[in-house]
Design a protein around this motif. Sequence first.
Motif, PDB file in Angstrom:
ATOM      1  N   UNK A 162     -21.899 -12.040 -27.578  1.00 25.34           N
ATOM      2  CA  UNK A 162     -22.150 -11.743 -28.990  1.00 25.34           C
ATOM      3  C   UNK A 162     -21.166 -12.429 -29.943  1.00 25.34           C
ATOM      4  N   UNK A 163     -20.154 -13.087 -29.421  1.00 24.91           N
ATOM      5  CA  UNK A 163     -19.151 -13.735 -30.262  1.00 24.91           C
ATOM      6  C   UNK A 163     -19.717 -14.949 -31.002  1.00 24.91           C
ATOM      7  N   UNK A 164     -19.268 -15.136 -32.246  1.00 27.41           N
ATOM      8  CA  UNK A 164     -19.591 -16.352 -32.992  1.00 27.41           C
ATOM      9  C   UNK A 164     -18.570 -17.396 -32.577  1.00 27.41           C
ATOM     10  N   UNK A 165     -19.057 -18.549 -32.109  1.00 26.06           N
ATOM     11  CA  UNK A 165     -18.171 -19.574 -31.549  1.00 26.06           C
ATOM     12  C   UNK A 165     -18.230 -20.859 -32.362  1.00 26.06           C
ATOM     13  N   UNK A 166     -17.054 -21.333 -32.761  1.00 27.65           N
ATOM     14  CA  UNK A 166     -16.917 -22.612 -33.458  1.00 27.65           C
ATOM     15  C   UNK A 166     -16.288 -23.596 -32.482  1.00 27.65           C
ATOM     16  N   UNK A 167     -16.935 -24.736 -32.294  1.00 27.78           N
ATOM     17  CA  UNK A 167     -16.477 -25.727 -31.325  1.00 27.78           C
ATOM     18  C   UNK A 167     -16.069 -27.032 -32.002  1.00 27.78           C
ATOM     19  N   UNK A 207     -22.980 -23.985 -25.929  1.00 28.98           N
ATOM     20  CA  UNK A 207     -22.571 -22.578 -25.933  1.00 28.98           C
ATOM     21  C   UNK A 207     -22.049 -22.136 -27.301  1.00 28.98           C
ATOM     22  N   UNK A 208     -21.841 -23.116 -28.225  1.00 30.28           N
ATOM     23  CA  UNK A 208     -21.287 -22.792 -29.538  1.00 30.28           C
ATOM     24  C   UNK A 208     -22.388 -22.452 -30.543  1.00 30.28           C
ATOM     25  N   UNK A 209     -21.967 -21.820 -31.644  1.00 28.04           N
ATOM     26  CA  UNK A 209     -22.884 -21.536 -32.753  1.00 28.04           C
ATOM     27  C   UNK A 209     -22.770 -22.592 -33.840  1.00 28.04           C
ATOM     28  N   UNK A 210     -21.595 -23.245 -33.920  1.00 20.44           N
ATOM     29  CA  UNK A 210     -21.335 -24.207 -34.979  1.00 20.44           C
ATOM     30  C   UNK A 210     -20.357 -25.264 -34.482  1.00 20.44           C
ATOM     31  N   UNK A 211     -20.660 -26.529 -34.771  1.00 19.85           N
ATOM     32  CA  UNK A 211     -19.729 -27.606 -34.450  1.00 19.85           C
ATOM     33  C   UNK A 211     -18.923 -27.953 -35.690  1.00 19.85           C
ATOM     34  N   UNK A 224     -27.496 -32.335 -29.418  1.00 22.02           N
ATOM     35  CA  UNK A 224     -27.658 -30.994 -28.841  1.00 22.02           C
ATOM     36  C   UNK A 224     -28.279 -30.023 -29.845  1.00 22.02           C
ATOM     37  N   UNK A 225     -28.600 -30.565 -31.048  1.00 18.92           N
ATOM     38  CA  UNK A 225     -29.244 -29.805 -32.120  1.00 18.92           C
ATOM     39  C   UNK A 225     -28.405 -28.613 -32.577  1.00 18.92           C
ATOM     40  N   UNK A 226     -27.081 -28.837 -32.631  1.00 15.84           N
ATOM     41  CA  UNK A 226     -26.173 -27.805 -33.105  1.00 15.84           C
ATOM     42  C   UNK A 226     -25.877 -28.000 -34.593  1.00 15.84           C
ATOM     43  N   UNK A 227     -25.724 -26.922 -35.357  1.00 15.76           N
ATOM     44  CA  UNK A 227     -25.320 -27.036 -36.764  1.00 15.76           C
ATOM     45  C   UNK A 227     -23.959 -27.738 -36.847  1.00 15.76           C
ATOM     46  N   UNK A 228     -23.801 -28.622 -37.828  1.00 13.74           N
ATOM     47  CA  UNK A 228     -22.580 -29.423 -37.938  1.00 13.74           C
ATOM     48  C   UNK A 228     -21.897 -29.182 -39.280  1.00 13.74           C
ATOM     49  N   UNK A 229     -20.578 -28.961 -39.233  1.00 14.46           N
ATOM     50  CA  UNK A 229     -19.747 -28.789 -40.423  1.00 14.46           C
ATOM     51  C   UNK A 229     -18.629 -29.820 -40.371  1.00 14.46           C
ATOM     52  N   UNK A 230     -18.501 -30.619 -41.446  1.00 15.27           N
ATOM     53  CA  UNK A 230     -17.515 -31.696 -41.495  1.00 15.27           C
ATOM     54  C   UNK A 230     -16.704 -31.633 -42.784  1.00 15.27           C
ATOM     55  N   UNK A 231     -15.547 -32.258 -42.763  1.00 20.82           N
ATOM     56  CA  UNK A 231     -14.822 -32.463 -44.011  1.00 20.82           C
ATOM     57  C   UNK A 231     -15.615 -33.467 -44.842  1.00 20.82           C
ATOM     58  N   UNK A 232     -15.615 -33.333 -46.155  1.00 20.12           N
ATOM     59  CA  UNK A 232     -16.473 -34.183 -46.992  1.00 20.12           C
ATOM     60  C   UNK A 232     -15.829 -35.547 -47.244  1.00 20.12           C
ATOM     61  N   UNK A 233     -15.865 -36.384 -46.216  1.00 14.73           N
ATOM     62  CA  UNK A 233     -15.309 -37.730 -46.298  1.00 14.73           C
ATOM     63  C   UNK A 233     -16.347 -38.705 -46.850  1.00 14.73           C
ATOM     64  N   UNK A 253     -17.905 -21.588 -42.954  1.00 13.55           N
ATOM     65  CA  UNK A 253     -18.043 -20.916 -41.657  1.00 13.55           C
ATOM     66  C   UNK A 253     -18.517 -19.472 -41.855  1.00 13.55           C
ATOM     67  N   UNK A 254     -17.897 -18.764 -42.794  1.00 15.55           N
ATOM     68  CA  UNK A 254     -18.250 -17.369 -43.028  1.00 15.55           C
ATOM     69  C   UNK A 254     -19.672 -17.232 -43.582  1.00 15.55           C
ATOM     70  N   UNK A 255     -20.036 -18.169 -44.467  1.00 15.68           N
ATOM     71  CA  UNK A 255     -21.389 -18.129 -45.030  1.00 15.68           C
ATOM     72  C   UNK A 255     -22.443 -18.387 -43.955  1.00 15.68           C
TER      73      UNK A 255
END
Length: 351
Positions: free
Chosen positions: A163-168, A240-244, A263-272, A296-298
């Motif tokens: 049940x854990x939210x995992x950031x990879x 196994x992650x929820x967010x990259x 792997x079709x995972x949601x991706x979060x990046x710094x805005x470079x 991440x929280x949103x």
Amino acid sequence: MIHINMFSSADKVAGQGVGSAYLELMALLKKYESKKFEVTINRYGKADISHYHTIDPQFFLSTFQKKRGQKIGYVHFLPETLEGSLKLPKPFQKIFNKYVIAFYKRMDQIVVVNPIFIDKLVAYGIPREKVAYIPNFVSRSEFHPQSETEKLATRQTLGIAAEKFVVFGDGQVQKRKGVDDFITLAMRHPEITFVWAGGFSFGKITDGYEKYKKAIDNPPENLIFPGIVDRKKLVDYYNMSDLFLLPSYDELFPMSVLEAFSCEKPVLLRDLPLYEAIIAGYYAQGHDVDELEAQILALKADPAKLAQLSTLSKQAADKFSEGHLAEIWEDFYEKQAQHKSSKIVDDLLKN
């Protein structure tokens, strides 16, 4: 039959993107062998094309031999992009920087993985017409979505509750990769599990080695550093992650982002700005650690937004698929064998 000789030591150092890009291209070309291309590695005999993936001194010397054929240089970094990666004494750093550019100037054709580097190479004195843009790619057979059973099995191996939210995150442990922010985020949110796969590919000359070594040896309970993960097993970690999350301050075109897309995972990046030229619209972004935290929280609170990002990742994976890039590389090598200048391949990428 076009004889292509690859000059590379990229696969000798684990956990770096240059090696991943090299292995992907080699796997792609194997499908064409015996049909159009004969591919050899680090052979100093005659070739139609010599493709340089790394800048080893012995490879530099080989560029002075006429039998090298058309010399192609693969640009994965520039002197300024090494800041925050390697820590060298200033006199050696200056010499190394000059050597990097001297190596690139020995090439008949340069290939960049991000078009933002074209102007920078021109500023170093390399003619614009000698620079072509061909993006990185990954194989969907290697990096692909897994079943829920497989995802849970990986979590169990790592000691992570279902049940854990995992950031990879994935990459070398160094300042440039934004590892400091990754650690900060983990410390701020003990309710979220953070996993960073990577290590010190260049040992003690890694910038900030001592500091990061202490962080790895004494992480908070919700932060896992499994070390350098074999590339064949990385697919398990993405899935196994929820967010990259890749909070890098400087990149060209990170293989890890493509792997996450595949792997079709949601991706979060710094805005470079450098991302905007190639993958704009396919990821969530944040400017600093506070904005990344807010994202991440949103996303954690909104499964629908996560699902939307997953859909965008799939679209990006299709754009940078092995099949699409195969056509581009085939056309590129055929032109190079005829000593024809290869322009930026924007038109091919739009097709």
